[in-house]
Enzyme design. Structure first.
Site, PDB file in Angstrom:
ATOM      1  N   HIS A   1       0.807  -1.278  -0.051  1.00  0.00           N
ATOM      2  CA  HIS A   1      -0.059   0.000   0.128  1.00  0.00           C
ATOM      3  C   HIS A   1       0.957   1.290  -0.039  1.00  0.00           C
ATOM      4  O   HIS A   1       2.217   1.024   0.275  1.00  0.00           O
ATOM      5  CB  HIS A   1      -0.907  -0.060   1.147  1.00  0.00           C
TER       6      HIS A   1
ATOM      7  N   GLU B   1       1.212   3.634   2.072  1.00  0.00           N
ATOM      8  CA  GLU B   1       1.930   3.983   3.301  1.00  0.00           C
ATOM      9  C   GLU B   1       3.160   3.299   3.229  1.00  0.00           C
ATOM     10  O   GLU B   1       4.292   3.443   3.662  1.00  0.00           O
ATOM     11  CB  GLU B   1       1.158   3.745   4.449  1.00  0.00           C
TER      12      GLU B   1
ATOM     13  N   THR C   1     -24.361  -0.673 -30.933  1.00  0.00           N
ATOM     14  CA  THR C   1     -23.317  -0.316 -30.950  1.00  0.00           C
ATOM     15  C   THR C   1     -22.283  -1.469 -31.850  1.00  0.00           C
ATOM     16  O   THR C   1     -21.556  -1.081 -32.975  1.00  0.00           O
ATOM     17  CB  THR C   1     -22.423   0.415 -30.022  1.00  0.00           C
TER      18      THR C   1
ATOM     19  N   ASP D   1     -21.039  -0.550 -35.607  1.00  0.00           N
ATOM     20  CA  ASP D   1     -19.635  -0.019 -35.707  1.00  0.00           C
ATOM     21  C   ASP D   1     -18.764  -1.269 -35.825  1.00  0.00           C
ATOM     22  O   ASP D   1     -17.508  -0.771 -36.178  1.00  0.00           O
ATOM     23  CB  ASP D   1     -19.416   0.829 -34.725  1.00  0.00           C
TER      24      ASP D   1
ATOM     25  N   ARG E   1      -6.011   1.945 -27.281  1.00  0.00           N
ATOM     26  CA  ARG E   1      -5.061   2.238 -28.398  1.00  0.00           C
ATOM     27  C   ARG E   1      -4.187   3.487 -27.956  1.00  0.00           C
ATOM     28  O   ARG E   1      -3.863   4.297 -29.033  1.00  0.00           O
ATOM     29  CB  ARG E   1      -5.593   2.425 -29.736  1.00  0.00           C
TER      30      ARG E   1
ATOM     31  N   GLY F   1     -24.815   2.735 -27.166  1.00  0.00           N
ATOM     32  CA  GLY F   1     -25.287   3.646 -27.810  1.00  0.00           C
ATOM     33  C   GLY F   1     -26.406   4.537 -26.995  1.00  0.00           C
ATOM     34  O   GLY F   1     -26.652   4.358 -25.924  1.00  0.00           O
TER      35      GLY F   1
ATOM     36  N   LEU G   1     -28.883   2.420 -24.746  1.00  0.00           N
ATOM     37  CA  LEU G   1     -28.250   2.027 -23.476  1.00  0.00           C
ATOM     38  C   LEU G   1     -28.170   3.253 -22.514  1.00  0.00           C
ATOM     39  O   LEU G   1     -28.385   3.031 -21.460  1.00  0.00           O
ATOM     40  CB  LEU G   1     -26.946   1.208 -23.797  1.00  0.00           C
TER      41      LEU G   1
END
Length: 374
Positions: A51, A53, A198, A202, A209, A297, A300
């Site tokens: 962690h 700390e 979608t 698409d 990327r 899209g 949703l």
């Protein structure tokens, strides 16, 4: 003289380096200061690693004795995890003072770490830069308190709110700079979610990327398993798997075919013939997902907003007007009957990205739902 707030802001900057990497753990930064100088600092880098700390105290070494430790989140004191508790290490380090940004909302912690440290005589201050610390870990707190991840709704639109032509053409509404920023958003979220519309329109990969980026878990809301086995979202090579969320009675045969193509088929309860999105999000939280980026899209987006499941909106606006009643808007469905029923947002943060603008705002929470048991 540097103030407690300034040192805490340094700890917050460190914590942000872990964005998209720490879930199911929170984002935490820590700074050890002695005689006005930093002698050690660190941040949490991922599950199973030390962690913040511990990193900071290790860097400080003996210089931690008599110093002040600034940490954005309360040091943990429980053992139900992969790493040792931090509170005993803070006590052993010999720090004279502990400054905490916020109390940990995890019920296994929730003040226990602070009390254990204070009981040894170490001076403890709580609440420095409290609002900023809570904003940073709002997704973590939402999972702890409600059993749901933080959902950011992202879309790119023209100035008049259109995301595609009537024929569905949408590449590209915004320019390259805005699109590159969108990929950085993917890197900072553990999961990305789209609807079947979608995928069919698409055929996206839903990968990240940008250099050094990490692919998020890909989630397709596909009630009747209409995703083609050849869809790019199922192609191998991505760092993260793909979940197809369908209703319980979706085709068994199609489910097996999609599983062979590389998908994890997740059958969920139906709500009005659609996937129960609350159940889906609760399931993602149970898998350790804190942040979900919804890229659409419009159908949703409308359902998530209607159910009160959106926490933040990220809207990329292009300097263009599409016009036309038949062009597709960023949010589908029927408008509310009364203006008072609209989804209210907090103040916008505005940023220029090339020729486009990015508008970001949190959704104002009207009536928090009960915490979901996981």
């Amino acid at each position: 003289m540097t103030t407690d707030a300034a040192w805490m802001r340094r700890a917050l900057a460190l914590a942000r380096r872990g964005l998209g990497r720490t879930a199911p753990n929170p984002l935490v930064g820590a700074v050890v200061v002695r005689n006005g100088k930093v002698v050690g600092e660190g941040y949490h880098r991922g599950p199973g690693t030390p962690h913040a700390e511990i990193h900071a105290l290790a860097a400080a070494g003996r210089a931690a004795r008599g110093a002040t430790l600034y940490v954005t989140l309360e040091p943990c004191g429980h053992t139900a995890k992969r790493t040792p508790p931090c509170a005993p290490e803070v006590i052993r380090s010999g720090v004279k003072r502990l400054v905490v940004g916020m109390v940990d909302p995890n019920p296994k912690v929730a003040g226990r770490g602070i009390r254990a440290i204070a009981a040894t005589g170490i001076e403890v201050s709580v609440g420095v830069e409290d609002a900023a610390c809570k904003a940073l870990n709002a997704p973590y707190a939402r999972v702890m308190e409600r059993g749901l991840p933080w959902v950011t709704l992202k879309f790119a639109q023209t100035l008049d709110g259109k995301v595609a032509t009537a024929t569905g053409e949408s590449r590209w509404i915004t320019g390259e700079v805005a699109r590159r920023h969108g990929h950085r958003l993917r890197d900072r979220h553990e999961a990305i979610m789209v609807g079947i519309g979608t995928v069919l329109a698409d055929d996206p990969e839903l990968t990240c990327r940008v250099r050094g980026g990490r692919d998020p878990l890909r989630v397709v809301v596909d009630a009747n398993l209409a995703t083609p086995p050849t869809a790019r979202v199922l192609t191998p090579g991505a760092q993260a798997p793909t979940i197809l969320a369908c209703v319980a009675d979706a085709s068994i045969g199609q489910g097996k075919a999609l599983a062979r193509a590389g998908a994890e088929v997740l059958r969920l309860p139906a709500r009005n013939g659609r996937v129960d999105l609350t159940a889906l999000l609760a399931g993602l939280a149970a898998r350790g997902v804190h942040r979900v980026l919804c890229e659409g899209g419009p159908t949703l987006a409308a359902e998530l907003l209607r159910l009160g499941l959106v926490n933040r909106v990220a809207c990329y606006v292009a300097p263009a007007v599409m016009g036309g009643d038949d062009a597709r808007g960023s949010v589908a469905g029927r408008s509310p009957a009364a203006l008072a029923d609209r989804v209210a947002l907090g103040p916008f943060a505005v940023r220029r990205l090339g020729k486009d603008l990015l508008l970001e705002a949190d959704v104002l929470d009207k009536a928090p739902p009960e915490r979901l048991e996981r």
